[in-house]
Design an enzyme around this catalytic site. Structure first.
Site, PDB file in Angstrom:
ATOM      1  CD  GLN A  51       2.460  -5.352   1.844  1.00  0.00           C
ATOM      2  OE1 GLN A  51       2.776  -6.324   2.790  1.00  0.00           O
ATOM      3  NE2 GLN A  51       2.542  -4.813   0.913  1.00  0.00           N
ATOM      4  CB  CYS A  92       0.749   0.016   2.159  1.00  0.00           C
ATOM      5  SG  CYS A  92       0.517  -2.073   1.675  1.00  0.00           S
ATOM      6  CG  LEU A  93       6.844  -1.817   1.849  1.00  0.00           C
ATOM      7  CD1 LEU A  93       7.645  -3.472   2.141  1.00  0.00           C
ATOM      8  CD2 LEU A  93       7.743  -0.548   1.683  1.00  0.00           C
ATOM      9  CD  GLU A 135       2.046  -5.297   6.932  1.00  0.00           C
ATOM     10  OE1 GLU A 135       2.255  -6.468   5.565  1.00  0.00           O
ATOM     11  OE2 GLU A 135       2.958  -4.600   6.901  1.00  0.00           O
ATOM     12  CG  HIS A 138      -1.141  -6.991   2.927  1.00  0.00           C
ATOM     13  ND1 HIS A 138      -1.713  -5.726   2.080  1.00  0.00           N
ATOM     14  CD2 HIS A 138      -0.848  -5.516   3.796  1.00  0.00           C
ATOM     15  CE1 HIS A 138      -1.050  -4.698   1.525  1.00  0.00           C
ATOM     16  NE2 HIS A 138      -0.465  -4.113   2.903  1.00  0.00           N
TER      17      HIS A 138
HETATM   18 NI    NI Z   1       0.661  -2.858   3.352  1.00  0.00          NI
END
Ligand code: NI
Length: 169
Positions: A51, A92-93, A135, A138
């Site tokens: 991310q 999610c960020l 995570e 990701h």
């Molecule tokens: Ni996320």
């Protein structure tokens, strides 16, 4: 320490597959600190290196209210997942202001290295099980919206593209 820039869906870099960390050294520890600061600042409960456009297998998580229980997972491996599944409302960020339900195994066992390069295993349930699976996705280049219908995904991508262009995220 530094706050790192978080990539937003549908940025194609979010689909990069992360490589294992070959040695847990000072450079990795500095990166973990920056990732933790970025997560706390956002604020969020978990962040994967993907991310912040670093494609190494590193995850930070903190589920505590006091924000003082940082958990670090380097080179995490799923060793077991329960047959029982559970639906959680995920966010999610990298997908700001969108939340939706995702079905995942209710419990998992994950093996990883800690900040000292020492191997450990956790048996996670509840929110921790959701967060670690989210995570780890990701790190495989997968964003949670990929579990949703293509119609929802397209709507989210369109709205986030507009926001990114407007400079509001
Ligand atoms: Ni996320």
């Amino acid at each position: 320490m530094a706050v790192l820039h978080i990539l937003h869906y549908p940025d194609p870099r979010l689909h990069t597959v992360a490589k294992p960390v070959s040695e847990v050294n000072e450079k990795i520890r500095a990166l973990v600190k920056d990732m933790a600061q970025t997560m706390y600042e956002a604020p969020g409960i978990g962040l994967a290196a993907t991310q912040v456009n670093i494609h190494q297998q590193i995850i930070v998580i903190d589920l505590s209210d006091e924000r003082d229980q940082l958990q670090v997972f380097i080179n995490p491996k799923l060793v077991w997942a329960s047959e029982e599944k559970k639906v959680w409302q995920e966010g999610c960020l990298s997908v700001p202001d969108f939340y939706d339900e995702v079905l995942r195994p209710a419990e998992v066992k994950v093996q990883a290295l800690d900040i000292d390069g020492k191997e450990f295993e956790i048996h996670a349930d509840g929110l921790m099980a959701v967060c670690i699976q989210h995570e780890m996705d990701h790190l495989k280049g997968k964003v949670f919206v990929e579990y949703l219908s293509s119609l929802k995904r397209m709507r989210i991508a369109g709205k986030l593209k507009k926001k990114t262009k407007a400079g509001v995220i």
